[in-house]
Write a protein that holds these residues in place. Structure first.
Motif, PDB file in Angstrom:
ATOM      1  N   ARG A   2       0.948  -1.060   0.070  1.00  0.00           N
ATOM      2  CA  ARG A   2       0.108  -0.112  -0.046  1.00  0.00           C
ATOM      3  C   ARG A   2       0.946   1.310  -0.014  1.00  0.00           C
ATOM      4  N   ALA A   3       0.346   2.282  -0.251  1.00  0.00           N
ATOM      5  CA  ALA A   3       0.979   3.560  -0.434  1.00  0.00           C
ATOM      6  C   ALA A   3       1.536   3.960   1.084  1.00  0.00           C
ATOM      7  N   ALA A   4       2.478   4.738   0.846  1.00  0.00           N
ATOM      8  CA  ALA A   4       3.391   5.132   2.411  1.00  0.00           C
ATOM      9  C   ALA A   4       2.382   5.926   3.106  1.00  0.00           C
ATOM     10  N   ALA A   5       2.685   5.916   4.287  1.00  0.00           N
ATOM     11  CA  ALA A   5       1.755   6.641   5.353  1.00  0.00           C
ATOM     12  C   ALA A   5       2.593   8.056   5.121  1.00  0.00           C
ATOM     13  N   ARG A   6       1.997   8.961   5.994  1.00  0.00           N
ATOM     14  CA  ARG A   6       2.607  10.398   6.140  1.00  0.00           C
ATOM     15  C   ARG A   6       3.765  10.506   6.976  1.00  0.00           C
ATOM     16  N   ALA A   7       3.834   9.536   7.889  1.00  0.00           N
ATOM     17  CA  ALA A   7       4.974   9.497   8.878  1.00  0.00           C
ATOM     18  C   ALA A   7       5.168   8.041   9.331  1.00  0.00           C
ATOM     19  N   ASP A   8       6.489   7.918   9.544  1.00  0.00           N
ATOM     20  CA  ASP A   8       6.824   6.293  10.139  1.00  0.00           C
ATOM     21  C   ASP A   8       7.326   6.599  11.443  1.00  0.00           C
ATOM     22  N   VAL A   9       7.110   6.081  12.609  1.00  0.00           N
ATOM     23  CA  VAL A   9       7.343   6.119  13.720  1.00  0.00           C
ATOM     24  C   VAL A   9       8.667   4.978  13.791  1.00  0.00           C
ATOM     25  N   LEU A  10       9.731   5.144  14.164  1.00  0.00           N
ATOM     26  CA  LEU A  10      11.053   4.480  14.303  1.00  0.00           C
ATOM     27  C   LEU A  10      11.493   4.320  15.569  1.00  0.00           C
ATOM     28  N   ILE A  11      11.578   3.194  16.148  1.00  0.00           N
ATOM     29  CA  ILE A  11      11.752   3.110  17.550  1.00  0.00           C
ATOM     30  C   ILE A  11      13.097   2.227  17.847  1.00  0.00           C
ATOM     31  N   PRO A  12      13.927   2.710  18.260  1.00  0.00           N
ATOM     32  CA  PRO A  12      14.880   1.688  18.659  1.00  0.00           C
ATOM     33  C   PRO A  12      14.930   1.393  19.793  1.00  0.00           C
ATOM     34  N   THR A  13      15.350  -0.049  20.129  1.00  0.00           N
ATOM     35  CA  THR A  13      15.068  -0.631  21.334  1.00  0.00           C
ATOM     36  C   THR A  13      16.036  -1.736  21.862  1.00  0.00           C
ATOM     37  N   CYS A  14      16.423  -2.029  23.282  1.00  0.00           N
ATOM     38  CA  CYS A  14      17.324  -2.861  23.698  1.00  0.00           C
ATOM     39  C   CYS A  14      16.842  -3.122  25.171  1.00  0.00           C
ATOM     40  N   ASN A  15      16.667  -4.320  25.352  1.00  0.00           N
ATOM     41  CA  ASN A  15      16.420  -4.854  26.652  1.00  0.00           C
ATOM     42  C   ASN A  15      15.561  -4.318  27.510  1.00  0.00           C
ATOM     43  N   ARG A  16      14.411  -3.780  26.954  1.00  0.00           N
ATOM     44  CA  ARG A  16      13.411  -2.894  27.549  1.00  0.00           C
ATOM     45  C   ARG A  16      11.798  -3.305  27.332  1.00  0.00           C
ATOM     46  N   PRO A  17      11.601  -4.696  27.501  1.00  0.00           N
ATOM     47  CA  PRO A  17      10.187  -4.967  26.926  1.00  0.00           C
ATOM     48  C   PRO A  17       9.147  -4.323  27.500  1.00  0.00           C
ATOM     49  N   GLN A  62      -2.407  -3.087  14.248  1.00  0.00           N
ATOM     50  CA  GLN A  62      -2.705  -3.240  13.048  1.00  0.00           C
ATOM     51  C   GLN A  62      -4.049  -3.227  12.613  1.00  0.00           C
ATOM     52  N   THR A  63      -4.781  -3.614  13.508  1.00  0.00           N
ATOM     53  CA  THR A  63      -6.430  -3.600  13.092  1.00  0.00           C
ATOM     54  C   THR A  63      -6.638  -2.074  12.947  1.00  0.00           C
ATOM     55  N   ARG A  64      -6.046  -1.134  13.705  1.00  0.00           N
ATOM     56  CA  ARG A  64      -6.360   0.215  13.390  1.00  0.00           C
ATOM     57  C   ARG A  64      -5.700   0.990  11.853  1.00  0.00           C
ATOM     58  N   GLY A  65      -5.064   0.001  11.075  1.00  0.00           N
ATOM     59  CA  GLY A  65      -4.740   0.246   9.775  1.00  0.00           C
ATOM     60  C   GLY A  65      -3.207   0.648   9.803  1.00  0.00           C
ATOM     61  N   HIS A  66      -2.571   0.385  10.707  1.00  0.00           N
ATOM     62  CA  HIS A  66      -1.102   0.739  11.015  1.00  0.00           C
ATOM     63  C   HIS A  66      -0.082  -0.508  10.570  1.00  0.00           C
ATOM     64  N   GLN A  67       0.819  -0.157   9.518  1.00  0.00           N
ATOM     65  CA  GLN A  67       1.654  -1.192   9.281  1.00  0.00           C
ATOM     66  C   GLN A  67       2.721  -1.253  10.454  1.00  0.00           C
ATOM     67  N   VAL A  68       3.003  -2.670  11.015  1.00  0.00           N
ATOM     68  CA  VAL A  68       4.145  -2.439  12.029  1.00  0.00           C
ATOM     69  C   VAL A  68       5.219  -3.483  11.551  1.00  0.00           C
TER      70      VAL A  68
END
Length: 278
Positions: A2-17, A62-68
């Motif tokens: 699908r077409a790209a969203a207006r914004a991508d949320v980019l989350i770096p993570t390490c050892n913080r579940p 995902q059910t709200r339409g966001h690709q994750v």
């Protein structure tokens, strides 16, 4: 695809579940819906997103339409490489680099996107507030310079007078200032920054034009300040600003980077020339 969203949320993570799950949960209730999410994990053991809590939130997004997209980026090659890896995944015209221990108010992403599009600058940052300091009032750290004109490029570097702007982002200083001004979430004031940590929305093309985080190759694996250096370079070419009121809050966890001897803006100049990298 699908077409790209207006914004991508980019989350770096390490050892913080647990912190990551809480951060993801605040994305569910955002008023602004046109965003996708990419998580890049560098945990020692199982991925931080590989928990029942995080997976359930991902399904709801995902059910709200966001690709994750949930990715692993190993072996570790430093914070700057982790951010560059995330930037390379981006398809949207704007990217929100969001730390894995930040909580957002429902209006936050929409307000940031609106400000970035209005100003056509390089980035808009929402400084994270530590509410454990809400009774710690520090008037000597609350100076603020508002943008009363369109945001313009600025040369900011360690040791310059503008560098002292970072004091506004300590503790809960920003929270005290915006409360004193009586700003509601529907209002927007832009102000001058040295840098903003934890929650920064970039114009993707402008961040890439300024080199992104490609300087990771010039740093040792253990370093900090990579987000600061990227913002200095973007600000010098395209301008950048802080957004008030900020609706971003720090979970106030211990840092995952205790060794901070190599601070990127101290060892690399705004134009990418090494200056004594150990």
């Amino acid at each position: 695809m699908r077409a790209a969203a207006r914004a991508d949320v980019l989350i770096p993570t390490c050892n913080r579940p647990i912190a990551l799950a809480a951060t993801l949960a605040t994305l569910v209730g955002q008023d602004f819906r046109d965003f996708d999410v990419v998580v890049s994990d560098q945990s020692d053991g199982p991925a931080a997103f590989d928990t029942a809590e995080a997976r359930s939130i991902v399904r709801l997004l995902q059910t709200r339409g966001h690709q994750v997209r949930l990715l692993r980026n190993l072996p570790r090659r430093g914070l700057a490489q982790q951010r560059q890896f995330l930037l390379e995944q981006a398809r949207a015209s704007a990217v929100l680099f969001l730390d894995d221990d930040v909580l957002l108010e429902p209006e936050q992403i929409g307000r940031m996107v609106a400000a970035l599009e209005e100003q056509a600058c390089g980035f808009v940052g929402s400084a994270v507030i530590g509410l454990s300091f809400r009774d710690d009032v520090r008037p000597h750290q609350q100076a603020v310079e508002f943008w009363d004109t369109p945001v313009e490029p600025e040369q900011v570097a360690p040791g310059t007078p503008q560098w002292q702007r970072h004091l506004l982002h300590n503790a809960a200083n920003l929270w005290h200032v915006q409360r004193r001004l009586g700003l509601s979430p529907q209002e927007r004031r832009l102000y001058k920054v040295a840098w903003t940590g934890g929650c920064v929305l970039y114009d993707t093309a402008k961040l890439r034009a300024a080199g992104g985080f490609e300087f990771w190759r010039e740093l040792p694996e253990v370093h900090c300040g990579e987000d600061v250096l990227a913002q200095l370079r973007v600000m010098a070419r395209f301008g950048g600003c802080g957004l008030m009121p900020s609706g971003a809050y720090h979970q106030e966890l211990p840092t995952t980077v205790p060794e901070r001897d190599c601070d990127a803006p101290q060892v690399l100049d705004p134009h990418g020339v090494a200056a004594g990298v150990p």
